[in-house]
Design an enzyme around this catalytic site. Structure first.
Site: not given
Length: 218
Positions: A56, A82-84
């Site tokens: 996400a 977590i997509k960064i």
């Protein structure tokens, strides 16, 4: 090699899970907005379905905002990753989150140099974009192969997710390179099943079986 679906569509995810071949899901704000769903609720629904890594993406671009969003998203499910984005603030956020035990996926990677930084920061996953590189008349698969070689050279623990997959050959070529994961749209996953000889073979078997049953009635 693991297979992830790049989608926020629940029906597509359900089908992939029922087939028994989907190990995780990647999403982004664009995919979720297309579904008309509330962001956090949809992420939770996907996690309940797939029982595997679900990426996400944060929407903040500054370090503090990324870390704050990431901590909130990580509370939704143990499966959330977590997509960064690949930026200086993004890499700094990855370093902080990794130290806290929060899984991260560095996205929008278009070069081996960027992939090195992601691994150095302790990212759980890195997502090089193959199809988009091809769109720029560059060799996306060559970039992917170089990242695989570099990671092998140094024993980086970051797993490589081949992203922006456009067709089955991307999947096959990534597998030949030893990529950890390929994430693909549902339409590409469906195409992996297809081959004209398979269709012809099934048609022939069914015709032969029909003739066999007709002969039994004589």
């Amino acid at each position: 090699m693991k297979i992830f679906l790049d989608t926020a569509n629940l029906e597509e995810i359900k089908k992939g899970v029922e087939w028994g071949i989907v190990d995780g899901v990647t999403t982004n704000p664009t995919l979720i907005s297309k579904e008309g769903a509330e962001f956090k609720q949809r992420v939770k629904e996907i996690c309940d379905l797939v029982k595997g890594p679900v990426s996400a993406e944060v929407v903040s671009l500054d370090y503090e905002g990324m870390v704050r969003e990431a901590r909130e998203l990580a509370q939704l499910s143990e499966y959330v990753v977590i997509k960064i984005p690949m930026t200086p603030d993004g890499i700094r956020a990855v370093k902080t989150l990794s130290a806290e035990g929060i899984k991260t996926n560095v996205t929008l990677v278009f070069s081996p140099a960027q992939a090195i930084l992601a691994a150095k920061a302790g990212a759980t996953y890195v997502s090089p974009f193959i199809g988009r590189m091809d769109d720029l008349s560059n060799d996306g698969m060559r970039m992917l192969g170089e990242i695989v070689e570099i990671y092998d050279n140094y024993g980086f623990e970051t797993e490589i997710i081949a992203a922006s997959i456009r067709h089955p050959m991307h999947v096959v070529e990534a597998a030949l390179m030893g990529v950890d994961i390929v994430t693909m749209p549902f339409a590409v996953l469906e195409k992996l099943f297809k081959h004209p000889m398979t269709d012809l073979g099934i048609e022939r078997f069914m015709n032969d079986w029909k003739k066999y049953l007709e002969n039994l009635k004589k």
